[in-house]
Scaffold this active site. Structure first.
Site: not given
Ligand code: 4NP
Length: 161
Positions: A10, A15-17, A13, A127
């Site tokens: 993702c 939240c989703r992954s 790294n 997201d």
């Molecule tokens: P992820 O979510 O891609 O599912 O881990 C996010 C985590 C952090 C950010 C964006 C999405 N960020 O902008 O910091």
């Protein structure tokens, strides 16, 4: 080294992954396939390198029995294209970023994770980072569905029982 190696990707790294990492690893273990299938996750971005999963993601996962608090974020690296057979992106932006760095000799599967959950009606795992907490519940529902489909695909493609 495990015969089949799967990498979830993702943006951050956190939240989703890592959720997909924990859910799929748990599913693999529940079928006794942990020696045959290795699981990892990473992000296309570097903002959260070394950080544990977002606490909302970890709490939501734990509600369903998945312990992901020990995971630490890392950024995708060129070597990932030689180590992994399945590199699965959470959304189209992640996929485009991966495609841009994918070497021509990569012979594995590079695609969207939700292609293994055709019944979800979605192509991307939304997201949840800036949204409401129910976004994390949604992520888990989608990830659980796609994990089942992915495991069936791998078992068929690699003759694992
Ligand atoms: P992820 O979510 O891609 O599912 O881990 C996010 C985590 C952090 C950010 C964006 C999405 N960020 O902008 O910091």
């Amino acid at each position: 080294m495990a015969a089949v190696r799967v990498l979830f990707v993702c943006l951050g790294n956190i939240c989703r992954s890592p959720t997909a990492h924990g859910v799929f690893e748990s599913l693999v273990a529940s079928r006794g396939l942990e020696r045959a299938i290795a699981v990892d996750s990473c992000g296309t971005g570097d903002w959260h390198v070394g950080h544990p999963p977002d606490r909302r993601a970890a709490a939501e996962a734990l509600k369903r029995g998945y312990e992901i608090g020990h995971l630490r974020a890392r950024q995708v690296a060129p070597a990932d294209f030689t180590r992994f057979h399945y590199i699965l992106a959470m959304d189209r932006t992640n996929l485009a970023d991966l495609q841009a760095m994918c070497p021509p000799e990569f012979s594995g599967q590079l695609g969207l994770f939700l292609s293994y959950a055709p019944g979800s009606g979605l192509e991307e795992v939304p997201d949840p980072y800036y949204g409401a907490d129910d976004g994390f519940t949604r992520v888990l529902n989608l990830v659980e569905a796609a994990s089942e489909g992915l495991l069936e695909e791998i078992r068929g493609a690699h003759s694992l029982r």
